[in-house]
Design a protein around this motif. Structure first.
Motif, PDB file in Angstrom:
ATOM      1  N   LYS A 227      17.750  36.731  30.173  1.00  0.00           N
ATOM      2  CA  LYS A 227      16.600  35.829  30.315  1.00  0.00           C
ATOM      3  C   LYS A 227      16.607  34.852  29.142  1.00  0.00           C
ATOM      4  CE  LYS A 227      11.582  35.987  31.081  1.00  0.00           C
ATOM      5  NZ  LYS A 227      10.406  36.891  31.192  1.00  0.00           N
ATOM      6  N   ILE A 228      16.504  33.567  29.461  1.00  0.00           N
ATOM      7  CA  ILE A 228      16.560  32.537  28.425  1.00  0.00           C
ATOM      8  C   ILE A 228      15.386  32.704  27.454  1.00  0.00           C
ATOM      9  CG2 ILE A 228      16.543  30.065  27.929  1.00  0.00           C
ATOM     10  CD1 ILE A 228      19.067  30.987  29.326  1.00  0.00           C
ATOM     11  N   SER A 229      15.725  32.795  26.170  1.00  0.00           N
ATOM     12  CA  SER A 229      14.690  32.968  25.144  1.00  0.00           C
ATOM     13  C   SER A 229      14.495  31.712  24.301  1.00  0.00           C
ATOM     14  CB  SER A 229      15.045  34.132  24.222  1.00  0.00           C
ATOM     15  OG  SER A 229      16.331  33.942  23.645  1.00  0.00           O
ATOM     16  N   LYS A 230      15.542  30.872  24.199  1.00  0.00           N
ATOM     17  CA  LYS A 230      15.426  29.690  23.353  1.00  0.00           C
ATOM     18  C   LYS A 230      16.445  28.633  23.783  1.00  0.00           C
ATOM     19  CE  LYS A 230      14.940  30.483  18.985  1.00  0.00           C
ATOM     20  NZ  LYS A 230      15.240  30.828  17.570  1.00  0.00           N
ATOM     21  N   ILE A 231      15.979  27.378  23.864  1.00  0.00           N
ATOM     22  CA  ILE A 231      16.878  26.249  24.092  1.00  0.00           C
ATOM     23  C   ILE A 231      17.302  25.735  22.727  1.00  0.00           C
ATOM     24  CG2 ILE A 231      17.222  24.049  25.270  1.00  0.00           C
ATOM     25  CD1 ILE A 231      16.415  26.382  27.102  1.00  0.00           C
ATOM     26  N   LEU A 232      18.564  25.875  22.392  1.00  0.00           N
ATOM     27  CA  LEU A 232      19.034  25.513  21.058  1.00  0.00           C
ATOM     28  C   LEU A 232      19.352  24.028  20.933  1.00  0.00           C
ATOM     29  CD1 LEU A 232      21.386  28.564  20.402  1.00  0.00           C
ATOM     30  CD2 LEU A 232      19.005  28.253  19.680  1.00  0.00           C
ATOM     31  N   SER A 233      19.840  23.417  22.015  1.00  0.00           N
ATOM     32  CA  SER A 233      20.214  22.005  21.995  1.00  0.00           C
ATOM     33  C   SER A 233      20.459  21.551  23.427  1.00  0.00           C
ATOM     34  CB  SER A 233      21.489  21.795  21.160  1.00  0.00           C
ATOM     35  OG  SER A 233      22.608  22.375  21.821  1.00  0.00           O
ATOM     36  N   GLU A 234      20.983  20.355  23.595  1.00  0.00           N
ATOM     37  CA  GLU A 234      21.359  19.875  24.923  1.00  0.00           C
ATOM     38  C   GLU A 234      22.452  20.741  25.539  1.00  0.00           C
ATOM     39  OE1 GLU A 234      22.579  15.834  24.720  1.00  0.00           O
ATOM     40  OE2 GLU A 234      20.532  15.042  24.810  1.00  0.00           O
ATOM     41  N   ASP A 235      23.271  21.367  24.683  1.00  0.00           N
ATOM     42  CA  ASP A 235      24.483  22.030  25.157  1.00  0.00           C
ATOM     43  C   ASP A 235      24.493  23.552  25.023  1.00  0.00           C
ATOM     44  OD1 ASP A 235      25.824  19.531  25.787  1.00  0.00           O
ATOM     45  OD2 ASP A 235      25.966  19.243  23.618  1.00  0.00           O
ATOM     46  N   PHE A 236      23.492  24.141  24.350  1.00  0.00           N
ATOM     47  CA  PHE A 236      23.524  25.583  24.149  1.00  0.00           C
ATOM     48  C   PHE A 236      22.128  26.195  24.284  1.00  0.00           C
ATOM     49  CE2 PHE A 236      27.254  24.089  21.830  1.00  0.00           C
ATOM     50  CZ  PHE A 236      28.238  24.948  22.324  1.00  0.00           C
ATOM     51  N   SER A 237      22.121  27.451  24.787  1.00  0.00           N
ATOM     52  CA  SER A 237      20.886  28.221  24.917  1.00  0.00           C
ATOM     53  C   SER A 237      21.150  29.656  24.489  1.00  0.00           C
ATOM     54  CB  SER A 237      20.378  28.224  26.361  1.00  0.00           C
ATOM     55  OG  SER A 237      20.116  26.921  26.812  1.00  0.00           O
ATOM     56  N   GLU A 238      20.080  30.328  24.058  1.00  0.00           N
ATOM     57  CA  GLU A 238      20.171  31.740  23.706  1.00  0.00           C
ATOM     58  C   GLU A 238      19.392  32.550  24.733  1.00  0.00           C
ATOM     59  OE1 GLU A 238      18.766  34.526  20.011  1.00  0.00           O
ATOM     60  OE2 GLU A 238      19.789  32.643  19.518  1.00  0.00           O
ATOM     61  N   ALA A 239      19.900  33.718  25.070  1.00  0.00           N
ATOM     62  CA  ALA A 239      19.230  34.553  26.069  1.00  0.00           C
ATOM     63  C   ALA A 239      19.196  35.996  25.601  1.00  0.00           C
ATOM     64  CB  ALA A 239      19.953  34.467  27.411  1.00  0.00           C
ATOM     65  N   LYS A 240      18.110  36.693  25.950  1.00  0.00           N
ATOM     66  CA  LYS A 240      18.005  38.120  25.682  1.00  0.00           C
ATOM     67  C   LYS A 240      18.545  38.888  26.881  1.00  0.00           C
ATOM     68  CE  LYS A 240      14.056  37.984  22.506  1.00  0.00           C
ATOM     69  NZ  LYS A 240      12.677  38.463  22.247  1.00  0.00           N
ATOM     70  N   VAL A 241      19.239  39.960  26.598  1.00  0.00           N
ATOM     71  CA  VAL A 241      19.797  40.785  27.669  1.00  0.00           C
ATOM     72  C   VAL A 241      18.695  41.657  28.257  1.00  0.00           C
ATOM     73  CG1 VAL A 241      21.472  42.571  28.252  1.00  0.00           C
ATOM     74  CG2 VAL A 241      22.078  40.758  26.607  1.00  0.00           C
ATOM     75  N   SER A 242      18.518  41.560  29.579  1.00  0.00           N
ATOM     76  CA  SER A 242      17.456  42.322  30.255  1.00  0.00           C
ATOM     77  C   SER A 242      17.947  43.673  30.746  1.00  0.00           C
ATOM     78  CB  SER A 242      16.909  41.518  31.440  1.00  0.00           C
ATOM     79  OG  SER A 242      16.451  40.248  31.029  1.00  0.00           O
ATOM     80  N   THR A 243      19.166  43.696  31.295  1.00  0.00           N
ATOM     81  CA  THR A 243      19.725  44.945  31.827  1.00  0.00           C
ATOM     82  C   THR A 243      21.209  45.044  31.512  1.00  0.00           C
ATOM     83  OG1 THR A 243      20.334  43.999  33.982  1.00  0.00           O
ATOM     84  CG2 THR A 243      18.093  44.884  33.770  1.00  0.00           C
ATOM     85  N   ASP A 244      21.698  46.273  31.397  1.00  0.00           N
ATOM     86  CA  ASP A 244      23.132  46.554  31.294  1.00  0.00           C
ATOM     87  C   ASP A 244      23.806  45.878  30.104  1.00  0.00           C
ATOM     88  OD1 ASP A 244      23.318  48.138  33.798  1.00  0.00           O
ATOM     89  OD2 ASP A 244      22.813  46.238  34.725  1.00  0.00           O
ATOM     90  N   GLY A 245      23.180  45.994  28.944  1.00  0.00           N
ATOM     91  CA  GLY A 245      23.764  45.414  27.744  1.00  0.00           C
ATOM     92  C   GLY A 245      25.120  45.995  27.389  1.00  0.00           C
ATOM     93  N   LYS A 246      25.330  47.270  27.678  1.00  0.00           N
ATOM     94  CA  LYS A 246      26.627  47.893  27.379  1.00  0.00           C
ATOM     95  C   LYS A 246      27.733  47.303  28.266  1.00  0.00           C
ATOM     96  CE  LYS A 246      25.161  52.353  25.461  1.00  0.00           C
ATOM     97  NZ  LYS A 246      25.849  52.137  24.167  1.00  0.00           N
ATOM     98  N   GLU A 247      27.395  47.062  29.537  1.00  0.00           N
ATOM     99  CA  GLU A 247      28.374  46.468  30.456  1.00  0.00           C
ATOM    100  C   GLU A 247      28.753  45.061  30.008  1.00  0.00           C
ATOM    101  OE1 GLU A 247      29.930  47.408  33.544  1.00  0.00           O
ATOM    102  OE2 GLU A 247      29.504  49.373  32.686  1.00  0.00           O
ATOM    103  N   ILE A 248      27.758  44.283  29.635  1.00  0.00           N
ATOM    104  CA  ILE A 248      28.030  42.923  29.180  1.00  0.00           C
ATOM    105  C   ILE A 248      28.884  42.952  27.917  1.00  0.00           C
ATOM    106  CG2 ILE A 248      26.957  40.848  28.215  1.00  0.00           C
ATOM    107  CD1 ILE A 248      24.611  41.311  30.143  1.00  0.00           C
ATOM    108  N   TYR A 249      28.541  43.824  26.988  1.00  0.00           N
ATOM    109  CA  TYR A 249      29.293  43.919  25.736  1.00  0.00           C
ATOM    110  C   TYR A 249      30.743  44.331  25.982  1.00  0.00           C
ATOM    111  CZ  TYR A 249      30.709  45.456  21.077  1.00  0.00           C
ATOM    112  OH  TYR A 249      31.393  45.611  19.893  1.00  0.00           O
ATOM    113  N   SER A 250      30.947  45.394  26.750  1.00  0.00           N
ATOM    114  CA  SER A 250      32.297  45.915  26.952  1.00  0.00           C
ATOM    115  C   SER A 250      33.185  44.935  27.702  1.00  0.00           C
ATOM    116  CB  SER A 250      32.257  47.261  27.689  1.00  0.00           C
ATOM    117  OG  SER A 250      31.695  47.112  28.980  1.00  0.00           O
ATOM    118  N   ASN A 251      32.633  44.255  28.718  1.00  0.00           N
ATOM    119  CA  ASN A 251      33.440  43.303  29.474  1.00  0.00           C
ATOM    120  C   ASN A 251      33.770  42.069  28.662  1.00  0.00           C
ATOM    121  OD1 ASN A 251      33.866  44.064  32.514  1.00  0.00           O
ATOM    122  ND2 ASN A 251      31.799  44.771  32.009  1.00  0.00           N
TER     123      ASN A 251
END
Length: 265
Positions: A227-251
């Motif tokens: 889920k988007i938590s912050k718009i950093l610029s025109e080209d980048f955004s930061e998001a918090k992981v809502s589900t399956d953080g281990k899957e995202i990390y490992s892949n």
């Protein structure tokens, strides 16, 4: 303890933009077909300028089907059947519904008005996507020497609304480029390579996946949501992981290309 991963893992460079199949526009009045072609070219210019889409030209059976259904049923809400011959995630077609010319300055100049309808369809389901139908009409345009240049001026007045329509209607597809924070090999927050320029907004929810090509055909493998938590610029955004953080990390650590696509409402 939170750890920031400042160095992203190397991932294969591929074009992950939304694939949009387009066809030349048609007109309700056969006498205006040449103006419909002019309109389609300008619409495609706007689409390409956003740099969010991989645009493919529909031809043959696919093109004929889209043209026929767009013209015959341009007011309906589901006017294209699932067509596997269209190799695109979304299909864009339009109908020129009205064009008028007024002669001014003792016949030495022209002013034009135009109205057209565009639809965006999820190709697989055949359903019109959210905000996927738009009817645009020209406003105050300039007096020109020829009907063609007058029409160009009229189309130009619709461009800002058309650009906003594309930004707000199409789903956004971005690349996960870095894990910003992790804990115990579980992704907490991530960095995406898209910001305000492509319409990213805070609280948008994205589904994360990688494409499995081991079966000979691409198969998307869903690995979590963010889920988007912050718009950093025109080209980048930061998001918090809502589900399956281990899957995202490992892949991500396995150097798989992780694509994030916002979930349609």
């Amino acid at each position: 303890m939170f750890i920031s991963l400042f160095k992203g893992y190397s991932q294969t460079e591929e074009d992950y933009r939304l694939i949009v199949g387009v066809t030349k526009f048609t007109s309700l009045d056969i006498r205006h077909e040449q103006f419909a072609n002019m309109l389609s070219e300008r619409v495609l210019d706007v689409l390409n300028q956003q740099n969010r889409f991989l645009v493919i030209d529909l031809d043959g059976t696919a093109r004929k089907e889209v043209i026929n259904k767009a013209q015959e049923n341009y007011k309906s809400t589901n006017w294209i059947e699932a067509n596997k011959s269209i190799n695109a995630e979304y299909t864009l077609a339009g109908v020129l519904t009205s064009v008028k010319f007024i002669r001014l300055n003792a016949g030495k100049g022209y002013k034009a008005t135009i109205t057209y309808t565009i639809k965006i369809i999820n190709t697989e389901s055949g359903e019109i996507i959210q905000n996927g139908t738009a009817t645009l009409s020209s406003n105050e345009s300039e007096i020109k020497l020829t009907p063609e240049t007058a029409l160009e001026s009229a189309i130009k007045t619709t461009i800002p609304e058309l650009s906003n329509y594309f930004t707000s209607s199409f789903p956004i597809k971005l690349n996960l480029v870095r894990i910003e924070k992790e804990k115990n090999e579980k992704a907490i927050s991530v960095l995406l390579d898209g910001g305000s320029k492509v319409g990213v907004q805070e609280n948008l929810v994205f589904e994360c996946y990688y494409v499995d090509n081991s079966l000979g055909k691409p198969l998307p493998r869903i690995i979590g949501k963010i889920k988007i938590s912050k718009i950093l610029s025109e080209d980048f955004s930061e998001a918090k992981v809502s589900t399956d953080g281990k899957e995202i990390y490992s892949n991500f650590k396995e150097e798989k290309k992780i694509i994030c696509k916002n979930i349609e409402k």
